[in-house]
Design a protein around this motif. Structure first.
Motif, PDB file in Angstrom:
ATOM      1  N   ALA A   1      -8.914   3.968  -4.306  1.00  0.00           N
ATOM      2  CA  ALA A   1      -8.003   2.828  -4.298  1.00  0.00           C
ATOM      3  C   ALA A   1      -7.737   2.444  -5.745  1.00  0.00           C
ATOM      4  O   ALA A   1      -8.673   2.188  -6.507  1.00  0.00           O
ATOM      5  CB  ALA A   1      -8.609   1.644  -3.540  1.00  0.00           C
TER       6      ALA A   1
ATOM      7  N   LYS B   1      -3.324   3.766   4.521  1.00  0.00           N
ATOM      8  CA  LYS B   1      -2.415   2.628   4.331  1.00  0.00           C
ATOM      9  C   LYS B   1      -2.337   1.761   5.590  1.00  0.00           C
ATOM     10  O   LYS B   1      -2.551   0.556   5.536  1.00  0.00           O
ATOM     11  CB  LYS B   1      -1.019   3.125   3.949  1.00  0.00           C
ATOM     12  CG  LYS B   1      -0.976   3.970   2.691  1.00  0.00           C
ATOM     13  CD  LYS B   1       0.443   4.331   2.287  1.00  0.00           C
ATOM     14  CE  LYS B   1       1.163   5.150   3.339  1.00  0.00           C
ATOM     15  NZ  LYS B   1       0.533   6.485   3.549  1.00  0.00           N
TER      16      LYS B   1
ATOM     17  N   VAL C   1     -11.731   1.126   4.968  1.00  0.00           N
ATOM     18  CA  VAL C   1     -10.975   0.970   3.719  1.00  0.00           C
ATOM     19  C   VAL C   1     -11.312  -0.346   3.024  1.00  0.00           C
ATOM     20  O   VAL C   1     -11.606  -0.379   1.834  1.00  0.00           O
ATOM     21  CB  VAL C   1      -9.456   1.055   3.988  1.00  0.00           C
ATOM     22  CG1 VAL C   1      -8.679   0.907   2.677  1.00  0.00           C
ATOM     23  CG2 VAL C   1      -9.099   2.367   4.677  1.00  0.00           C
TER      24      VAL C   1
ATOM     25  N   PHE D   1       0.849  -1.188   0.000  1.00  0.00           N
ATOM     26  CA  PHE D   1       0.000   0.000   0.000  1.00  0.00           C
ATOM     27  C   PHE D   1       0.889   1.243   0.000  1.00  0.00           C
ATOM     28  O   PHE D   1       1.790   1.381   0.842  1.00  0.00           O
ATOM     29  CB  PHE D   1      -0.904   0.015   1.231  1.00  0.00           C
ATOM     30  CG  PHE D   1      -1.904  -1.111   1.262  1.00  0.00           C
ATOM     31  CD1 PHE D   1      -2.994  -1.117   0.403  1.00  0.00           C
ATOM     32  CD2 PHE D   1      -1.745  -2.173   2.137  1.00  0.00           C
ATOM     33  CE1 PHE D   1      -3.910  -2.158   0.425  1.00  0.00           C
ATOM     34  CE2 PHE D   1      -2.658  -3.219   2.173  1.00  0.00           C
ATOM     35  CZ  PHE D   1      -3.741  -3.216   1.310  1.00  0.00           C
TER      36      PHE D   1
ATOM     37  N   LEU E   1      -3.592   4.315  -2.244  1.00  0.00           N
ATOM     38  CA  LEU E   1      -4.767   4.809  -1.540  1.00  0.00           C
ATOM     39  C   LEU E   1      -4.666   6.323  -1.376  1.00  0.00           C
ATOM     40  O   LEU E   1      -3.570   6.857  -1.146  1.00  0.00           O
ATOM     41  CB  LEU E   1      -4.875   4.159  -0.153  1.00  0.00           C
ATOM     42  CG  LEU E   1      -4.999   2.639  -0.101  1.00  0.00           C
ATOM     43  CD1 LEU E   1      -4.965   2.159   1.339  1.00  0.00           C
ATOM     44  CD2 LEU E   1      -6.269   2.163  -0.782  1.00  0.00           C
TER      45      LEU E   1
END
Length: 557
Positions: free
Chosen positions: A320, A37, A58, A29, A311
């Motif tokens: 994303a 993240k 998320v 990430f 992200l």
């Protein structure tokens, strides 16, 4: 084990949520600060351990691979243990223990069903899959925990090694391979010392060890001289411990938040490379969040398949995006892009590219002063880069935009001198539809002719202010339309002609030093130049406006 991850959002508000396949590999990430993240890692660990996703911000859901019944039976056999004296025994139940985790009393049928149907809520299969099985195979590493991975461990019964050190101690091949990895990166030989009590201790020697599985005098002398873990850096401890868990540890899933912490950039590069390659070789799932371009480059250079997910989170809206490895390799391998640090753009909300270092430094300083005043014209969390010249700006803008990163270019007005292929490169990089190339080529040519007709050096003597009437309106329209796609042409001609009220020589030689001296460096001094109305401050506001605009043009979905 893990099949896929679905996120709560996609690359833009209008795109469907991102879903990523997750075979044994590394998923990394990236993104700006506060983009989600670390939160993504925490949510993944939570669902791995509980099977639940309620309240997540998320991650929307995780799918697991079903395990065939015969394999599930074998997995159960590996962890069945004898109950403690006096423990309750129920028909159809067994006691299980994963690598010295808490002993559990589980129904055999429920355990097998959970492994065969891990995505089913029926009969609590999904929850049971996590609580009976998966949660015991997950290792979540933060800063403190990763430097404790090579603390002393029980030697135990070496005929049935239980601890990571014990398993490594009896495996000469893996021990030699791990030692080589550590030595090649740190110059230290990682060894295990069995000469102290009932524990195995990690040590680091400057020379290769004799047979560390013996207690001969040569081995004992070596261990006396070797460094203990208290004598090496946290970076060496973290680097060694993470690779130890990857290649020898029992966890099938490893999460690492900011793996570059404690590490020199070269070690971060090596760790990224080894995690990417080792995850595939060992059949493990590794998830990491990083701010390190070096770690990222190491993972990409491994040749292994790597999921890199960017992200972002801004004004309550998240995105994303799965970044194509081919595009990242362009950023990593192109000497120009590598030299100006383009890959760092992955860790910022936005990027601004100027023609040269002086342009970059000046516009960055203007933005910093706007930020200091909480001025709405500022561009927060923005990376400023410089190209080699205006002709190379498209080489930086195009690949960053393909990765979904809002990237604006700033060029002096002599960009209008470049027709043909050079002009087309700019139009292509900013995402202008090909069907409009001819129209914009004609507009560029017309404005250029009008500027030349002024019979002055339009770059150094006023830019579009040399024009009048329809010619001026035509030039303003072209600049505005290019700005809608994130290419900003200096209307005054060139960067050296901003802040004309300051008494500074406008030649390129020494201009940057002189303008900075005139602008001042102490915000509390009388001569310090603060943001004002118009001039470069409004120009930066236009750039910032494009960067912040969710409906900006020129960014591929």
């Amino acid at each position: 084990m893990l099949s896929s991850i679905r996120f709560k959002f996609g690359s833009t508000v209008k795109q469907p949520p991102l879903e990523v396949q997750t075979p044994p590999s590394v998923t990394i990430f990236v993104g700006p600060n506060n983009s989600g993240k670390s939160q993504a890692l925490r949510e993944l660990v939570s669902v791995f351990r509980s099977g639940q996703t309620e309240g997540f911000c998320v991650v929307d859901d995780v799918s697991f691979d079903a395990i065939a019944r015969d394999v599930a039976v074998n997995e159960l056999k590996k962890i069945i243990v004898e109950p403690e004296p006096g423990a309750q025994k129920i028909n159809g139940y067994v006691y299980i223990n994963h690598y010295k985790e808490e002993m559990m009393h589980v129904p055999i049928v429920d355990f097998l069903n959970a492994l065969q149907y891990p995505n089913s809520a029926e009969g609590r299969h999904r929850r049971n899959f996590s609580s009976y099985y998966l949660k015991n195979l997950v290792l979540a590493l933060d800063g403190p925990s990763r430097i404790q991975l090579i603390n002393p461990q029980e030697r135990g019964d070496l005929k049935k090694p239980a601890s990571v050190f014990a398993r490594l101690f009896v495996d000469d091949e893996k021990r030699s391979a791990l030692r080589k990895l550590v030595y090649d990166s740190t110059g230290l030989h990682f060894v295990l010392d069995a000469s102290v009590g009932s524990h195995l201790h990690a040590r680091f020697g400057s020379e290769a060890p004799p047979n560390e599985r013996s207690l001969e005098e040569g081995t004992l002398d070596y261990m006396r001289d070797a460094r203990g873990i208290e004598s090496v850096s946290d970076g060496v401890k973290a680097f060694t411990g993470i690779l130890l868990q990857l290649h020898v540890g029992q966890p099938r899933v490893i999460t690492v938040d900011e793996p570059e912490a404690f590490l020199h950039p070269s070690l971060a590069f090596t760790l990224g490379k080894e995690l990417a390659k080792g995850a595939v070789d060992e059949g493990k799932h590794v998830f990491a969040s990083t701010h390190s371009a070096q770690f990222l480059m190491g993972a990409i250079s491994s040749g292994a398949e790597v999921n890199i997910i960017r992200l972002t989170y801004q004004d309550g809206v998240g995105t994303a995006r799965l970044l194509p490895s081919a595009e990242l390799k362009v950023l990593m391998r192109d000497p120009l892009l590598r030299s100006v640090g383009v890959l760092e753009g992955l860790f910022f909300d936005c990027v601004v590219v100027g023609e040269a270092n002086a342009d970059r430094a000046f516009y960055q300083e203007i933005n910093e002063r706007l930020l200091a005043q909480n001025d709405g014209r500022a561009a927060p969390r923005t990376l400023f880069l410089n190209a080699d010249n205006k002709q190379t700006i498209p080489r930086i803008i195009a690949p960053l935009r393909k990765l979904g990163i809002p990237t604006a270019g700033i060029v002096d007005i002599d960009v209008f001198k470049d027709g043909g292929a050079e002009w087309t490169k700019h139009l292509g990089a900013i995402g202008l539809p090909e069907g409009e190339y001819d129209a914009y080529a004609s507009r560029r040519s017309t404005v250029f002719k009008a500027l030349e007709a002024a019979n002055k050096d339009f770059k150094t003597q006023g830019g579009i202010t040399l024009l009048k009437g329809g010619d001026l309106e035509m030039a303003k329209n072209l600049l505005a339309d290019l700005g809608r796609y994130g290419l900003f042409v200096v209307p005054r001609g060139e960067v050296e002609h901003w802040l004309m009220d300051l008494d500074v020589a406008r030649s390129k030689n020494g201009w940057l030093r002189s303008i900075f001296e005139k602008m001042g460096s102490d915000p509390n001094s009388d001569g310090y130049v603060k943001p004002g109305i118009g001039d470069v401050w409004d120009f930066m506001g236009e750039i910032s406006g494009w960067l912040k605009n969710r409906n900006r043009r020129g960014i591929p979905a």
